[in-house]
Design a protein around this motif. Structure first.
Motif, short mmCIF file in Angstrom:
data_model
loop_
_atom_site.label_atom_id
_atom_site.label_comp_id
_atom_site.label_asym_id
_atom_site.label_seq_id
_atom_site.Cartn_x
_atom_site.Cartn_y
_atom_site.Cartn_z
N ILE A 1 17.28 -15.19 -1.14
CA ILE A 1 16.91 -14.05 -0.31
C ILE A 1 15.83 -13.23 -1.01
O ILE A 1 14.89 -12.76 -0.37
CB ILE A 1 18.14 -13.16 0.00
N ASP A 2 15.95 -13.04 -2.31
CA ASP A 2 14.95 -12.24 -3.04
C ASP A 2 13.57 -12.90 -2.96
O ASP A 2 12.57 -12.22 -2.72
CB ASP A 2 15.37 -12.05 -4.49
N ARG A 3 13.51 -14.21 -3.18
CA ARG A 3 12.21 -14.91 -3.07
C ARG A 3 11.69 -14.85 -1.64
O ARG A 3 10.50 -14.64 -1.41
CB ARG A 3 12.36 -16.37 -3.51
N TYR A 4 12.58 -15.04 -0.67
CA TYR A 4 12.19 -14.98 0.74
C TYR A 4 11.60 -13.61 1.07
O TYR A 4 10.55 -13.49 1.68
CB TYR A 4 13.41 -15.27 1.63
N GLN A 5 12.28 -12.56 0.64
CA GLN A 5 11.84 -11.21 0.93
C GLN A 5 10.51 -10.90 0.25
O GLN A 5 9.61 -10.32 0.86
CB GLN A 5 12.90 -10.22 0.51
N ALA A 6 10.36 -11.30 -1.00
CA ALA A 6 9.10 -11.06 -1.72
C ALA A 6 7.95 -11.81 -1.06
O ALA A 6 6.85 -11.27 -0.89
CB ALA A 6 9.25 -11.48 -3.19
N HIS A 7 8.20 -13.05 -0.67
CA HIS A 7 7.18 -13.86 0.00
C HIS A 7 6.79 -13.22 1.34
O HIS A 7 5.61 -13.13 1.67
CB HIS A 7 7.70 -15.28 0.21
N SER A 8 7.77 -12.78 2.09
CA SER A 8 7.51 -12.17 3.39
C SER A 8 6.66 -10.91 3.25
O SER A 8 5.69 -10.71 3.99
CB SER A 8 8.83 -11.81 4.09
N LEU A 9 7.01 -10.08 2.32
CA LEU A 9 6.27 -8.83 2.12
C LEU A 9 4.84 -9.11 1.63
O LEU A 9 3.89 -8.51 2.13
CB LEU A 9 7.01 -7.95 1.12
N ALA A 10 4.70 -10.01 0.68
CA ALA A 10 3.36 -10.34 0.18
C ALA A 10 2.50 -10.91 1.30
O ALA A 10 1.32 -10.56 1.43
CB ALA A 10 3.46 -11.33 -0.97
N THR A 11 3.07 -11.77 2.12
CA THR A 11 2.33 -12.35 3.25
C THR A 11 1.94 -11.27 4.24
O THR A 11 0.81 -11.26 4.74
CB THR A 11 3.17 -13.45 3.94
N GLY A 12 2.86 -10.36 4.52
CA GLY A 12 2.55 -9.25 5.43
C GLY A 12 1.38 -8.43 4.95
O GLY A 12 0.46 -8.11 5.71
N HIS A 13 1.38 -8.08 3.67
CA HIS A 13 0.29 -7.28 3.12
C HIS A 13 -1.02 -8.05 3.12
O HIS A 13 -2.08 -7.48 3.44
CB HIS A 13 0.63 -6.79 1.71
N LEU A 14 -0.97 -9.30 2.78
CA LEU A 14 -2.18 -10.12 2.79
C LEU A 14 -2.77 -10.20 4.19
O LEU A 14 -3.98 -10.01 4.39
CB LEU A 14 -1.89 -11.53 2.25
N CYS A 15 -1.93 -10.44 5.18
CA CYS A 15 -2.39 -10.52 6.57
C CYS A 15 -2.99 -9.18 7.01
O CYS A 15 -4.03 -9.15 7.68
CB CYS A 15 -1.23 -10.90 7.49
N GLN A 16 -2.35 -8.10 6.64
CA GLN A 16 -2.83 -6.77 7.02
C GLN A 16 -4.21 -6.49 6.43
O GLN A 16 -5.07 -5.91 7.08
CB GLN A 16 -1.83 -5.71 6.58
N GLN A 17 -4.41 -6.90 5.19
CA GLN A 17 -5.68 -6.65 4.52
C GLN A 17 -6.84 -7.44 5.12
O GLN A 17 -7.99 -7.07 4.95
CB GLN A 17 -5.56 -6.96 3.03
N MET A 18 -6.53 -8.48 5.86
CA MET A 18 -7.57 -9.33 6.44
C MET A 18 -8.14 -8.75 7.73
O MET A 18 -9.18 -9.20 8.20
CB MET A 18 -7.00 -10.73 6.70
N ILE A 19 -7.47 -7.75 8.30
CA ILE A 19 -7.85 -7.20 9.61
C ILE A 19 -8.22 -5.73 9.46
O ILE A 19 -7.47 -4.96 8.88
CB ILE A 19 -6.67 -7.34 10.61
#
Length: 182
Positions: A76-94
């Motif tokens: 769960i910790d890896r899943y949550q960290a991956h999800s958050l990092a992906t969210g921030h990366l996606c947000q920074q692209m737009i």
């Protein structure tokens, strides 16, 4: 939408678990801050109210779904960290604010189907995880072999049931096949 950082931090301070999660996140290596943040208002200010809103949604998802798959296969910790990092990366692209919010949400929830499968069909999800590891193939391909469907499709279905905006549902559905998005 009109809530201030102070309003949001006041609400967060009423929920110790949420407060701890926000402070844990802002002090994670992902942000690389030069010093630790221990004030919830400073953490809220740094992360922003949009990120806090998405984090609260993510935490609520974890409260609803509690996987029983062994930790060495699905963390769960890896899943949550991956999800958050992906969210921030996606947000920074737009650059556009509304699209940026959708991008963050899609990134944050892109693998929610994994969480759904891990909680609702843990034995079969474990089979897919083990098949992916043994055959050295991506998890979504192993899932298709085990179920005939992937976590991306399951997640998109769940997002549509939750009335998420179509761009978010589409991004979740197609995150392993981006060229298929029209």
């Amino acid at each position: 939408p009109t809530a201030s950082v102070r309003d949001v931090s006041t609400i967060l301070q009423r929920d110790p678990a949420m407060c701890a999660k926000v402070l844990h996140l802002v002090n994670s290596g992902f942000f690389g801050l030069p010093r630790r943040v221990s004030n919830i208002q400073h953490a809220t200010s740094y992360l922003g109210t949009q990120a806090i809103r998405q984090l609260v949604l993510n935490i609520e998802v974890f409260r609803v779904f509690r996987p029983t798959v062994p930790q060495n296969l699905f963390s769960i910790d890896r899943y949550q960290a991956h999800s958050l990092a992906t969210g921030h990366l996606c947000q920074q692209m737009i650059e556009d604010a509304e699209r940026s919010e959708h991008a963050f949400l899609a990134g944050m929830l892109h693998d929610v189907g994994q969480l759904m499968l891990a909680t609702r069909a843990p034995e079969q999800f474990q089979d897919a995880l083990e098949l992916a590891e043994e055959s050295r193939q991506p998890l979504h391909e192993a899932e298709r072999q085990v179920w005939g469907v992937t976590h991306a499709e399951v997640g998109a279905y769940l997002m549509s049931l939750w009335s998420m905006p179509f761009p978010v549902v589409e991004a979740v559905a197609m995150h392993h096949r981006p060229p298929k998005v029209e």
